[in-house]
Design a protein around this motif. Structure first.
Motif, short mmCIF file in Angstrom:
data_model
loop_
_atom_site.label_atom_id
_atom_site.label_comp_id
_atom_site.label_asym_id
_atom_site.label_seq_id
_atom_site.Cartn_x
_atom_site.Cartn_y
_atom_site.Cartn_z
N LYS A 121 -37.04 41.73 -12.69
CA LYS A 121 -36.48 40.66 -13.13
C LYS A 121 -36.60 40.35 -14.73
O LYS A 121 -35.74 41.78 -15.13
CB LYS A 121 -36.79 39.98 -11.95
N ASN A 122 -36.58 39.55 -15.33
CA ASN A 122 -37.01 39.44 -17.07
C ASN A 122 -37.88 40.28 -17.64
O ASN A 122 -38.22 39.10 -18.68
CB ASN A 122 -36.95 38.21 -17.21
N LEU A 123 -38.27 41.33 -16.88
CA LEU A 123 -39.66 42.54 -18.00
C LEU A 123 -38.92 43.13 -18.12
O LEU A 123 -38.31 43.54 -17.66
CB LEU A 123 -40.58 41.45 -16.82
N LEU A 124 -39.98 43.81 -19.36
CA LEU A 124 -39.74 45.44 -19.47
C LEU A 124 -40.54 45.58 -19.51
O LEU A 124 -41.72 45.68 -18.56
CB LEU A 124 -39.72 45.27 -21.06
N LYS A 125 -40.25 47.04 -18.37
CA LYS A 125 -40.82 48.09 -18.12
C LYS A 125 -42.35 48.69 -18.51
O LYS A 125 -41.80 48.81 -19.65
CB LYS A 125 -40.09 49.32 -17.09
N GLY A 126 -43.23 48.72 -17.98
CA GLY A 126 -43.96 49.49 -19.37
C GLY A 126 -44.44 51.26 -19.09
O GLY A 126 -43.13 51.41 -18.51
N ASP A 169 -37.02 49.78 -11.77
CA ASP A 169 -36.42 49.85 -13.99
C ASP A 169 -36.97 48.31 -14.60
O ASP A 169 -36.22 47.53 -13.97
CB ASP A 169 -34.44 49.62 -13.51
N THR A 170 -36.68 48.65 -15.87
CA THR A 170 -35.92 47.33 -16.66
C THR A 170 -35.12 46.55 -16.12
O THR A 170 -34.10 47.18 -15.91
CB THR A 170 -36.21 46.94 -18.03
N PHE A 171 -35.17 44.67 -15.75
CA PHE A 171 -35.14 43.22 -15.56
C PHE A 171 -35.09 44.70 -14.08
O PHE A 171 -33.43 43.99 -13.17
CB PHE A 171 -33.35 44.37 -15.76
N LYS A 230 -49.48 43.31 -15.28
CA LYS A 230 -49.77 43.07 -17.23
C LYS A 230 -49.33 43.22 -17.88
O LYS A 230 -49.04 43.03 -18.35
CB LYS A 230 -51.35 43.29 -17.09
N ILE A 231 -49.36 45.43 -17.51
CA ILE A 231 -48.41 46.16 -19.09
C ILE A 231 -47.42 45.66 -19.47
O ILE A 231 -46.60 44.78 -20.55
CB ILE A 231 -48.59 47.36 -18.87
N SER A 232 -46.33 45.03 -18.44
CA SER A 232 -45.02 44.76 -18.74
C SER A 232 -44.65 43.69 -19.14
O SER A 232 -43.98 43.02 -20.22
CB SER A 232 -44.70 44.64 -16.58
N LYS A 233 -45.63 42.64 -18.43
CA LYS A 233 -45.38 41.47 -18.84
C LYS A 233 -46.21 41.57 -20.71
O LYS A 233 -45.58 40.45 -21.57
CB LYS A 233 -46.49 40.11 -18.55
N ASN A 234 -47.49 41.86 -20.95
CA ASN A 234 -47.50 41.67 -22.71
C ASN A 234 -46.55 42.35 -23.63
O ASN A 234 -45.96 42.02 -23.97
CB ASN A 234 -48.47 42.71 -22.70
N ARG A 235 -45.49 43.69 -22.83
CA ARG A 235 -44.43 44.33 -23.70
C ARG A 235 -43.77 43.51 -23.54
O ARG A 235 -42.58 43.74 -24.47
CB ARG A 235 -44.24 45.46 -22.91
N THR A 236 -42.57 42.44 -23.03
CA THR A 236 -42.28 41.47 -22.82
C THR A 236 -41.98 40.48 -23.92
O THR A 236 -41.16 40.11 -24.84
CB THR A 236 -41.48 41.29 -21.62
N LYS A 237 -43.75 40.73 -24.23
CA LYS A 237 -44.04 38.63 -24.28
C LYS A 237 -43.51 39.51 -25.74
O LYS A 237 -43.63 38.65 -27.21
CB LYS A 237 -45.33 38.15 -24.48
N GLU A 238 -44.55 40.74 -26.48
CA GLU A 238 -44.33 41.32 -27.11
C GLU A 238 -42.61 41.69 -28.12
O GLU A 238 -42.51 41.28 -29.66
CB GLU A 238 -45.15 42.87 -27.52
N ARG A 239 -42.06 42.40 -27.48
CA ARG A 239 -41.12 42.76 -27.81
C ARG A 239 -39.66 42.19 -27.29
O ARG A 239 -38.08 42.18 -28.23
CB ARG A 239 -40.44 43.86 -27.44
N ARG A 240 -39.30 41.34 -26.54
CA ARG A 240 -38.70 40.77 -26.18
C ARG A 240 -38.98 38.81 -26.37
O ARG A 240 -38.83 38.50 -24.96
CB ARG A 240 -37.72 41.16 -24.98
N LYS A 241 -38.78 38.32 -26.44
CA LYS A 241 -39.79 37.08 -26.44
C LYS A 241 -38.49 35.86 -26.16
O LYS A 241 -39.20 35.00 -25.21
CB LYS A 241 -40.04 35.96 -27.40
N ASP A 242 -37.60 36.54 -26.15
CA ASP A 242 -35.83 35.68 -25.36
C ASP A 242 -35.70 35.69 -24.06
O ASP A 242 -35.55 34.83 -23.91
CB ASP A 242 -35.03 36.12 -26.77
N LEU A 243 -36.85 37.16 -23.37
CA LEU A 243 -36.78 37.04 -22.65
C LEU A 243 -37.43 35.99 -21.89
O LEU A 243 -37.76 36.02 -20.27
CB LEU A 243 -37.19 38.15 -21.71
#
Length: 227
Positions: free
Chosen positions: A177-182, A170-172, A214-227
């Motif tokens: 962990k501190n990444l959004l699921k792709g 799951d996400t988190f 890779k997709i998860s890291k990119n999505r997190t950077k794009e949508r949740r920079k606070d993470l």
């Protein structure tokens, strides 16, 4: 065995969820007890009043400390130990996976649903272990937030989720962990001009895992920079 007791002036809202949620229907009875409590039952007022005007002249009513304290004392006797008591409040810590896991360390949990302008501070000082918020916005009461907390807790109870390994993905979850699921996909392979990424059809689990990370890291950077 774990117990989760929920105190509210509208316990029927909680009960309706408990009666109809597929999550609660799959609860192993030997593992957890969930019970709601009507706060008015702990009032000594002949009209079962549990709120009053606040000192200082500001508008709005406040839940009184004494009925709230008595409800927690009752739960302590019912469970033979003091519960880890949570107050749903916009002034609390913002709910996240770490808080959920912290709460799960306790066998006896009590969730108190706030109302009106809040609860008498003396109850918080006397009985509350943690105040929890679901976000920076206001609702009319703590019933809906308590259900969000309840379901997030129940998902970690063995037997609730069919495949418990899915919790890790799951996400988190542990694998993110501190990444959004792709993104995820199912049949059919093609809808209009949109196709499932070929990597997911390759059968190469290592490449698929690397792609997902890779997709998860990119999505997190794009949508949740606070993470």
């Amino acid at each position: 065995m774990k117990s989760i007791d929920i105190v509210s002036i509208f316990p029927e809202i909680i009960d309706l969820y408990l009666q109809n949620s597929p999550v609660t229907k799959s609860i192993p009875e030997k593992d957890i007890i969930i019970k709601t409590h009507q706060l008015r039952n702990f009032s000594e007022d002949k009209h079962s009043r549990v709120d009053d005007k606040q000192y200082g002249g500001d508008p709005g009513m406040v839940l009184m400390a004494e009925p709230l304290m008595k409800s927690i004392d009752y739960i302590s006797g019912l469970r033979s130990s003091n519960p880890f008591t949570i107050l749903m409040s916009p002034q609390g810590k913002k709910l996240d996976q770490n808080i959920i896991l912290e709460i799960l360390n306790n066998d006896n949990i009590a969730i108190v649903c706030g109302r009106y302008e809040g609860v008498d501070e003396r109850f918080i000082e006397e009985k509350v272990n943690i105040e929890v918020s679901i976000g920076d916005f206001i609702l009319s009461g703590g019933e809906l937030p308590s259900l969000i907390l309840l379901e997030s807790l129940l998902r970690f109870i063995p037997g609730i989720i069919g495949n418990e390994k899915s919790l890790d993905n799951d996400t988190f979850g542990k694998n993110y962990k501190n990444l959004l699921k792709g993104p995820v996909y199912t049949r059919p392979k093609k809808i209009k001009d949109r196709e499932v990424p070929q990597i997911l059809l390759s059968g190469d689990h290592k490449k698929i895992e690397d792609w997902r990370k890779k997709i998860s890291k990119n999505r997190t950077k794009e949508r949740r920079k606070d993470l």
